[in-house]
Design a protein around this motif. Structure first.
Motif, PDB file in Angstrom:
ATOM      1  N   ARG A  79       2.207 -11.053  -7.596  1.00 43.25           N
ATOM      2  CA  ARG A  79       3.292 -10.254  -8.191  1.00 43.25           C
ATOM      3  C   ARG A  79       2.745  -9.182  -9.121  1.00 43.25           C
ATOM      4  O   ARG A  79       3.238  -8.045  -9.144  1.00 43.25           O
ATOM      5  CB  ARG A  79       4.254 -11.174  -8.948  1.00 43.25           C
ATOM      6  CG  ARG A  79       5.221 -11.932  -8.057  1.00 43.25           C
ATOM      7  CD  ARG A  79       6.297 -12.621  -8.873  1.00 43.25           C
ATOM      8  NE  ARG A  79       5.746 -13.718  -9.650  1.00 43.25           N
ATOM      9  CZ  ARG A  79       5.724 -14.981  -9.243  1.00 43.25           C
ATOM     10  NH1 ARG A  79       6.222 -15.297  -8.068  1.00 43.25           N
ATOM     11  NH2 ARG A  79       5.206 -15.929 -10.006  1.00 43.25           N
ATOM     12  N   ARG A  80       1.718  -9.533  -9.892  1.00 39.27           N
ATOM     13  CA  ARG A  80       1.116  -8.546 -10.797  1.00 39.27           C
ATOM     14  C   ARG A  80       0.452  -7.420 -10.002  1.00 39.27           C
ATOM     15  O   ARG A  80       0.475  -6.256 -10.425  1.00 39.27           O
ATOM     16  CB  ARG A  80       0.093  -9.231 -11.704  1.00 39.27           C
ATOM     17  CG  ARG A  80       0.721 -10.175 -12.715  1.00 39.27           C
ATOM     18  CD  ARG A  80      -0.319 -10.753 -13.658  1.00 39.27           C
ATOM     19  NE  ARG A  80       0.272 -11.661 -14.622  1.00 39.27           N
ATOM     20  CZ  ARG A  80      -0.394 -12.272 -15.591  1.00 39.27           C
ATOM     21  NH1 ARG A  80      -1.704 -12.053 -15.729  1.00 39.27           N
ATOM     22  NH2 ARG A  80       0.214 -13.087 -16.430  1.00 39.27           N
ATOM     23  N   LYS A  94       2.722  -0.423  -7.704  1.00 38.95           N
ATOM     24  CA  LYS A  94       3.922   0.373  -7.991  1.00 38.95           C
ATOM     25  C   LYS A  94       3.616   1.503  -8.966  1.00 38.95           C
ATOM     26  O   LYS A  94       4.052   2.651  -8.780  1.00 38.95           O
ATOM     27  CB  LYS A  94       5.008  -0.541  -8.561  1.00 38.95           C
ATOM     28  CG  LYS A  94       6.314   0.170  -8.855  1.00 38.95           C
ATOM     29  CD  LYS A  94       7.350  -0.829  -9.383  1.00 38.95           C
ATOM     30  CE  LYS A  94       8.669  -0.132  -9.687  1.00 38.95           C
ATOM     31  NZ  LYS A  94       9.682  -1.101 -10.197  1.00 38.95           N
ATOM     32  N   GLU A  95       2.858   1.207 -10.007  1.00 38.28           N
ATOM     33  CA  GLU A  95       2.505   2.224 -10.990  1.00 38.28           C
ATOM     34  C   GLU A  95       1.586   3.283 -10.374  1.00 38.28           C
ATOM     35  O   GLU A  95       1.744   4.493 -10.634  1.00 38.28           O
ATOM     36  CB  GLU A  95       1.819   1.559 -12.184  1.00 38.28           C
ATOM     37  CG  GLU A  95       1.325   2.521 -13.256  1.00 38.28           C
ATOM     38  CD  GLU A  95       2.431   3.339 -13.884  1.00 38.28           C
ATOM     39  OE1 GLU A  95       2.116   4.394 -14.475  1.00 38.28           O
ATOM     40  OE2 GLU A  95       3.612   2.938 -13.783  1.00 38.28           O
ATOM     41  N   LEU A 123       2.164   7.502  -9.851  1.00 41.04           N
ATOM     42  CA  LEU A 123       1.232   8.580 -10.186  1.00 41.04           C
ATOM     43  C   LEU A 123       0.860   9.395  -8.951  1.00 41.04           C
ATOM     44  O   LEU A 123       0.709  10.626  -9.030  1.00 41.04           O
ATOM     45  CB  LEU A 123      -0.028   7.990 -10.826  1.00 41.04           C
ATOM     46  CG  LEU A 123       0.175   7.257 -12.159  1.00 41.04           C
ATOM     47  CD1 LEU A 123      -1.133   6.625 -12.616  1.00 41.04           C
ATOM     48  CD2 LEU A 123       0.696   8.223 -13.219  1.00 41.04           C
ATOM     49  N   LEU A 124       0.726   8.729  -7.807  1.00 39.61           N
ATOM     50  CA  LEU A 124       0.351   9.429  -6.577  1.00 39.61           C
ATOM     51  C   LEU A 124       1.424  10.423  -6.157  1.00 39.61           C
ATOM     52  O   LEU A 124       1.100  11.513  -5.647  1.00 39.61           O
ATOM     53  CB  LEU A 124       0.119   8.403  -5.456  1.00 39.61           C
ATOM     54  CG  LEU A 124      -0.293   8.967  -4.095  1.00 39.61           C
ATOM     55  CD1 LEU A 124      -1.600   9.736  -4.209  1.00 39.61           C
ATOM     56  CD2 LEU A 124      -0.416   7.840  -3.081  1.00 39.61           C
ATOM     57  N   ARG A 156      -5.860   3.039   0.816  1.00 35.43           N
ATOM     58  CA  ARG A 156      -6.386   2.042  -0.124  1.00 35.43           C
ATOM     59  C   ARG A 156      -5.264   1.168  -0.691  1.00 35.43           C
ATOM     60  O   ARG A 156      -5.366  -0.070  -0.717  1.00 35.43           O
ATOM     61  CB  ARG A 156      -7.122   2.736  -1.267  1.00 35.43           C
ATOM     62  CG  ARG A 156      -7.783   1.765  -2.247  1.00 35.43           C
ATOM     63  CD  ARG A 156      -8.403   2.511  -3.411  1.00 35.43           C
ATOM     64  NE  ARG A 156      -7.380   3.086  -4.288  1.00 35.43           N
ATOM     65  CZ  ARG A 156      -6.710   2.393  -5.227  1.00 35.43           C
ATOM     66  NH1 ARG A 156      -6.947   1.094  -5.392  1.00 35.43           N
ATOM     67  NH2 ARG A 156      -5.824   2.995  -5.985  1.00 35.43           N
ATOM     68  N   LEU A 157      -4.193   1.788  -1.136  1.00 36.98           N
ATOM     69  CA  LEU A 157      -3.073   1.042  -1.707  1.00 36.98           C
ATOM     70  C   LEU A 157      -2.414   0.147  -0.661  1.00 36.98           C
ATOM     71  O   LEU A 157      -1.957  -0.956  -0.970  1.00 36.98           O
ATOM     72  CB  LEU A 157      -2.052   2.009  -2.309  1.00 36.98           C
ATOM     73  CG  LEU A 157      -2.510   2.774  -3.559  1.00 36.98           C
ATOM     74  CD1 LEU A 157      -1.450   3.776  -3.992  1.00 36.98           C
ATOM     75  CD2 LEU A 157      -2.819   1.802  -4.698  1.00 36.98           C
ATOM     76  N   SER A 158      -2.389   0.628   0.565  1.00 34.73           N
ATOM     77  CA  SER A 158      -1.807  -0.186   1.641  1.00 34.73           C
ATOM     78  C   SER A 158      -2.635  -1.442   1.879  1.00 34.73           C
ATOM     79  O   SER A 158      -2.091  -2.530   2.098  1.00 34.73           O
ATOM     80  CB  SER A 158      -1.708   0.639   2.934  1.00 34.73           C
ATOM     81  OG  SER A 158      -0.826   1.724   2.765  1.00 34.73           O
TER      82      SER A 158
END
Length: 253
Positions: free
Chosen positions: A60-61, A67-68, A72-73, A90-92
């Motif tokens: 969850r963290r 999300k943050e 920004l992206l 990368r985020l994916s």
């Protein structure tokens, strides 16, 4: 030397008493072993639940961190389309890893089944006999109607059964409440993961053409981002199928 005949030296009552003592000692040892086994199982369950809770909290963290970073992206994606595509990939991957970790933690293992048949039979038969005996009127009193005796005995047996099964019923209720809480948590987690996936797809749609215009390397950046997003979708689908006991159906994106 006078030989002592064991069969005649002690009364039969003493032999029965000794046998009863040995049987009682054996029953006590079996009960102690059973209690120790139950305690070990409960300790393992508690350890597993604690580990799963930590794993889910970390997942969850991770979603909150992603999300943050997506926020920004969104503000900088148009400045560097290729960089944005690489960041989406990368985020994916991180999102897919978080979903996989949450799903692998699983649901509650606390299940309470019915009482063993032997115990259930004993708990239902014993009170019936006692109740039937308790309903027998003294000779000086009028005998109850024949059909009233089994009815009264059944009521007593049912009351006894409810008293005996009260702890088990409470355990089942606690397990049910825990499963409901896990279902709510799982549904919320999947909902957030889908929302983040959607946000990443929207950013990629906005920068894809600009990134591809940079040449073959830009096209590869977009392709990698698309593959990473597809992997997120597969992990979410697997998470839903891997948690049937706690996750409500119909959580379409």
């Amino acid at each position: 030397m006078t030989r002592i005949d064991a069969s005649t030296s002690l009364p039969a009552a003493d032999f029965r008493a000794a046998a009863d003592v040995r049987a009682e000692a054996a029953d006590k040892r079996r009960k102690e072993k059973l209690d120790a086994a139950k305690q070990a199982v409960e300790a393992l369950k508690a350890a597993r639940i604690d580990t799963a809770a930590v794993q889910k909290e970390m997942a969850r963290r991770k979603l909150e961190q992603i999300k943050e970073q997506i926020r920004l992206l969104k503000q900088t994606a148009s400045m560097d389309p290729r960089g944005a595509a690489r960041e989406i990939a990368r985020l994916s991957r991180e999102l897919a890893s978080a979903v996989k970790a949450y799903a692998s933690a699983g649901g509650s293992s606390a299940e309470v089944g019915p009482a063993p048949a032997a115990e259930a039979s004993a708990s239902s038969e014993a009170p019936t006999q006692d109740a039937a005996a308790g309903e027998t009127s003294p000779a000086t009193e009028a005998e109850p109607a024949a059909e009233e005796v089994p009815t009264a005995a059944a009521r007593a047996a049912e009351l006894y059964r409810q008293i005996q099964n009260a702890p088990e019923a409470q355990a089942r209720e606690r397990a049910r409440e825990q499963r409901e809480a896990e279902a709510s948590d799982a549904a919320d987690f999947i909902k957030q993961a889908r929302a983040l996936t959607k946000a990443l797809k929207e950013i990629l749609q906005k920068v894809a053409e600009a990134a591809k215009s940079k040449g073959p390397e830009g096209e590869k950046d977009v392709e990698h981002a698309e593959k990473a997003l597809a992997e997120v979708g597969r992990e979410i689908a697997f998470a839903e199928s891997a948690m049937p006991a706690v996750l409500p159906t119909g959580l379409a994106a």
